[in-house]
Design an enzyme around this catalytic site. Structure first.
Site, PDB file in Angstrom:
ATOM      1  N   GLU A  86      32.656  35.988  41.072  1.00 61.76           N
ATOM      2  CA  GLU A  86      32.076  36.738  42.180  1.00 61.76           C
ATOM      3  C   GLU A  86      30.943  37.643  41.678  1.00 61.76           C
ATOM      4  O   GLU A  86      29.899  37.764  42.300  1.00 61.76           O
ATOM      5  CB  GLU A  86      33.164  37.563  42.871  1.00 61.76           C
ATOM      6  CG  GLU A  86      32.690  38.137  44.185  1.00 61.76           C
ATOM      7  CD  GLU A  86      33.787  38.898  44.897  1.00 61.76           C
ATOM      8  OE1 GLU A  86      34.954  38.751  44.513  1.00 61.76           O
ATOM      9  OE2 GLU A  86      33.447  39.645  45.826  1.00 61.76           O
TER      10      GLU A  86
ATOM     11  N   ARG B 127      46.138  32.627  30.749  1.00 60.00           N
ATOM     12  CA  ARG B 127      47.462  32.529  31.364  1.00 60.00           C
ATOM     13  C   ARG B 127      47.947  31.102  31.525  1.00 60.00           C
ATOM     14  O   ARG B 127      49.144  30.860  31.668  1.00 60.00           O
ATOM     15  CB  ARG B 127      47.458  33.316  32.677  1.00 60.00           C
ATOM     16  CG  ARG B 127      47.301  34.813  32.430  1.00 60.00           C
ATOM     17  CD  ARG B 127      47.149  35.587  33.691  1.00 60.00           C
ATOM     18  NE  ARG B 127      45.807  36.132  33.851  1.00 60.00           N
ATOM     19  CZ  ARG B 127      45.298  36.504  35.019  1.00 60.00           C
ATOM     20  NH1 ARG B 127      46.003  36.383  36.121  1.00 60.00           N
ATOM     21  NH2 ARG B 127      44.079  37.005  35.079  1.00 60.00           N
TER      22      ARG B 127
END
Ligand SMILES: O=P(O)(O)OC[C@H]1O[C@H](OP(=O)(O)OP(=O)(O)O)[C@H](O)[C@@H]1O
Ligand SMILES: Nc1ncnc2[nH]cnc12
Length: 192
Positions: A109, A72
């Site tokens: 994570e 992005r």
């Protein structure tokens, strides 16, 4: 969403940028509020305002490298680079760049990822900004900083359209580099 601490308080462009970002609950997994910037890209005025804010900030800072993070960061970085007279350096996911690369792994994570950069893309002493759409934990930006610094480029600042505010500690992951963000969602959950 509301404006981040970016010196643009009261600037109506920020509200329009916030409004143009679609939030999709439970993508890519349950509980995540996905911040979708593709809807911002559909609105020419808001897309241009977003790029212009970054261009105004960096045009007189002697920046010669705009480094964009796959995927992005590629949507904003090249326009900013062209407007400020800098080169665009893509920082890509592993195995995508054909030349000699350096790699930097970073923690998500759940698991790990990696960014790569062509070793001949930047020269020692060049001044760089790193562009992405969103910062959550800061792990991705941190890897980008390490790549540029390992080639002895100077990272002047990292810039993102969106900063997820609950990602405490992200600043410390950026090795003291300034972080410039335009908007912060009130509620979110990052998925990285
Ligand atoms: O601050 P962090 O916790 O590191 O997360 C932020 C990163 O996560 C998203 O990319 P993602 O890894 O989902 O890849 P994509 O752009 O290819 O979808 C986003 O575009 C940032 O690059
Ligand atoms: N909530 C979120 N929306 C979009 N991209 C993300 N990357 C990490 N968390 C995200």
């Amino acid at each position: 969403m509301f404006a981040a601490e970016n010196g643009l308080k009261g600037d109506p462009r920020l509200q329009a940028i916030s409004d143009a970002i679609r939030v999709i609950p439970h993508f890519p997994k349950p509980g995540i509020m996905f911040q979708d910037i593709t809807t911002l890209l559909l609105n020419h005025k808001v897309f241009k305002d977003t790029v212009d804010i970054f261009v105004d900030r960096y045009k007189d800072m002697d920046i010669s490298v705009v480094a964009g993070i796959e995927a992005r960061g590629f949507m904003f970085g090249p326009s900013i680079a062209l407007a400020i007279g800098a080169k665009f350096v893509p920082l890509r996911k592993p195995g995508k760049l054909p030349g000699d690369v350096i790699s930097e792994a970073y923690e998500l994570e759940y698991g790990k990822d990696c960014l790569e950069m062509h070793i001949d893309a930047v020269q020692r002493g060049e001044r760089a900004v790193v562009i992405d759409d969103l910062v959550a934990t800061g792990g991705t930006l941190s890897a980008a900083i390490k790549l540029l610094e390992s080639m002895e480029a100077e990272v002047v600042e990292c810039a993102c359209v969106i900063g997820l505010p609950e990602a405490k500690g992200r600043q410390s992951r950026l090795n003291g580099k300034p972080l410039y963000i335009l908007v912060e969602p009130r509620e979110f959950e990052g998925y990285c």
